[in-house]
Design a protein around this motif. Structure first.
Motif, short mmCIF file in Angstrom:
data_model
loop_
_atom_site.label_atom_id
_atom_site.label_comp_id
_atom_site.label_asym_id
_atom_site.label_seq_id
_atom_site.Cartn_x
_atom_site.Cartn_y
_atom_site.Cartn_z
N ASN A 349 0.84 -1.21 0.00
CA ASN A 349 0.00 0.00 0.00
C ASN A 349 0.87 1.26 0.00
N MET A 350 1.89 1.27 0.85
CA MET A 350 2.78 2.43 0.96
C MET A 350 3.56 2.63 -0.34
N TYR A 351 4.06 1.53 -0.90
CA TYR A 351 4.81 1.62 -2.15
C TYR A 351 3.93 2.17 -3.28
N CYS A 352 2.70 1.65 -3.40
CA CYS A 352 1.81 2.10 -4.47
C CYS A 352 1.38 3.56 -4.28
N ALA A 353 1.24 3.98 -3.03
CA ALA A 353 0.83 5.37 -2.75
C ALA A 353 1.94 6.36 -3.13
N GLY A 359 9.80 4.66 -11.35
CA GLY A 359 10.35 4.16 -10.09
C GLY A 359 10.64 2.68 -10.15
N SER A 360 11.54 2.24 -9.28
CA SER A 360 11.93 0.83 -9.27
C SER A 360 10.83 -0.03 -8.67
N ASN A 361 10.84 -1.32 -9.00
CA ASN A 361 9.85 -2.25 -8.49
C ASN A 361 10.09 -2.57 -7.02
N LEU A 362 9.04 -3.01 -6.35
CA LEU A 362 9.15 -3.50 -4.99
C LEU A 362 9.23 -5.03 -5.05
N CYS A 380 0.15 -1.98 -9.16
CA CYS A 380 -0.47 -0.93 -8.34
C CYS A 380 -1.73 -0.37 -8.99
N ARG A 381 -1.68 -0.20 -10.31
CA ARG A 381 -2.85 0.34 -11.02
C ARG A 381 -4.05 -0.57 -10.83
N VAL A 382 -3.83 -1.86 -11.00
CA VAL A 382 -4.92 -2.82 -10.86
C VAL A 382 -5.39 -2.89 -9.41
#
Length: 456
Positions: A349-353, A359-362, A380-382
């Motif tokens: 959630n924090m990464y997508c926000a 940006g690099s992937n998590l 994240c979009r989905v």
């Protein structure tokens, strides 16, 4: 005698060996300390680095082995399901989990021809859902009034039936805000829930509404969740009938989740369906605010509500016990996985926000409960998408509203405003045009009359 001597010798040899190893180990440690003092950073740190790497590798190997064991136990994920999404229980968030899974696995879905509603009050007609070429359906995840006979005629015998409910008090507050219930009941206080709970039976003649277009009676303040799960409004006072029906639901459904324990419910869903951890990650959707949202009824009000919403409380009490029985059967590591799931979901959630373009992937590392996976911009979009955004691209055919069902919220507004209810948007659209034309004609006549008055 001989065996006794051998045993003693073996024991003495073992003790001597243990002492030798202990002294060797102490000597090695003293050597490291002396070397560290004499030539810091020369040999000790590389050895420590190697030790840390070997521990990390061992841990990863253990995780891989445990993950492989878990995957072997769940070698066949269940990919046939019906998710009945009752209203005002937080189902918008949960529905997107089932949508994402069906879309990513290309499952044949039963979808409404138009709009978001597939069924309300009665089962769909043939024109109201999109037919697959071979009439095979493996996934349904919409607001849908449960009808066992109809669903079993459309879905395979090994389909998992899943639903979601919540504390009836919270469901009432959400419904009270969303469905214009204070206006329907003519309650004008700042806290309509508190006023209502003083004596719900006072409002019974107003709270029960009939949708004439398909002859369905419904009370949005009473047993709303039971209604969505197929229990008729007219059975509200029949305790024995309600108990039989809820017992039947318990036999029919693989899992009924509780919004009150949403993370536990999602982890249990993952396990029972043999899905991956990333399949049940979520971002909360449609979290509305209103003045009485956090109101907690008194003991007296709760007792009154338990009588008023008796079938909903029976439903909630039954599936609350069922949920914890299923969890107890999962073994001692279940709550460890719940904690792990919460941590991963929070990270995602924090990464997508905060994610920015480019940006690099998590990377979510492997654990006892999941394989390693990547979270990128598309993931994240989905994950952020609401029901409509995931559903609309899948719908094909006419978009003129002919088979688009009018939502129960719009029909409730119509009842409050003194207008008729409609099943389809096309019918409602024609009625609104007539009303608009009549208002315009009335205004024209009024203006003509005013002009004549001015002449005289």
């Amino acid at each position: 005698m001989l065996s006794s001597m051998i045993k003693k010798a073996t024991t003495s040899w073992g003790i001597a060996l243990s002492i030798t190893l202990l002294l060797t180990g102490l000597g090695f440690i003293v050597t490291i300390i002396l070397e560290d003092r004499l030539s810091p950073m020369r040999t000790y740190l590389p050895q420590l680095h190697k030790l840390k790497n070997s521990i990390a590798a061992l841990t990863k190997q253990e995780h891989r082995e445990e993950t492989e064991e878990a995957l072997q136990a769940c070698s066949r994920p269940r990919q046939k399901y019906v998710f009945i999404a009752p209203h005002k229980v937080g189902a918008s968030t949960t529905c997107t989990i089932f949508q994402r899974y069906a879309i990513s696995r290309k499952l044949p879905m039963m979808l409404p021809t138009e709009g978001l509603v597939l069924s309300w009050g009665v089962s769909p007609t043939e024109q109201e859902y999109i037919h697959t070429p071979d009439e095979q359906y493996h996934a349904l995840m919409n607001h849908f009034t449960y009808n066992k006979t109809w669903l079993r005629s459309k879905f395979p015998a090994d389909t998992a039936y899943i639903s979601l409910i919540r504390d009836p008090s919270k469901q009432l507050r959400s419904a009270m805000n969303y469905y214009y219930i204070p206006q329907l009941l003519k309650i004008k206080s700042k806290n309509p829930v508190k006023t209502f709970l003083e004596n719900p039976w006072r409002y019974k003649n107003r709270s029960e509404v009939t949708f004439a277009h398909f002859n369905v009676t419904w009370d949005p303040s009473r047993n709303f969740m039971a209604f969505d799960l197929g229990y008729p409004t007219e059975g509200v006072e029949d305790e024995e009938r309600a108990r039989r029906y809820v017992n039947e639901l318990e036999a029919d459904f693989t899992l009924v989740m509780l919004m009150d324990y949403v993370d536990e419910s999602y982890v249990l869903l993952k396990r029972l369906m043999c899905w991956e951890l990333q399949d049940v990650l979520y971002i909360t959707k449609n979290n509305r605010s209103y003045s009485f949202k956090d109101y907690v009824p008194s003991e007296k009000e709760t007792a009154m509500l338990r009588r008023w919403k008796a079938v909903d409380y029976l439903l909630h009490d039954t599936f609350n016990k069922s949920l914890w029985r299923k969890i107890a059967a999962q073994g001692p590591d279940f709550f460890e996985e719940v904690q792990h799931f919460k941590e991963v979901n929070s990270r995602v959630n924090m990464y997508c926000a905060k994610l920015k373009k480019g940006g690099s992937n998590l990377t979510v590392e492997a654990s006892r409960w999941n394989s390693q996976f990547e979270v990128d911009a598309e993931f994240c979009r989905v994950l952020k998408s609401v029901v409509k955004e995931l559903l609309t691209p899948l719908q094909k055919g006419r978009k003129d509203g002919r088979w688009k069902l009018v939502t129960e919220r719009i029909n409730m507004r119509a009842i409050v405003d003194g207008h008729p209810t409609f099943k389809y948007e096309s019918e409602r659209g024609k009625y609104l045009k007539r009303v608009k034309a009549a208002k315009k004609s009335k205004q024209v006549k009024k203006n003509k009359k005013r002009k004549k008055g001015k002449r005289h």
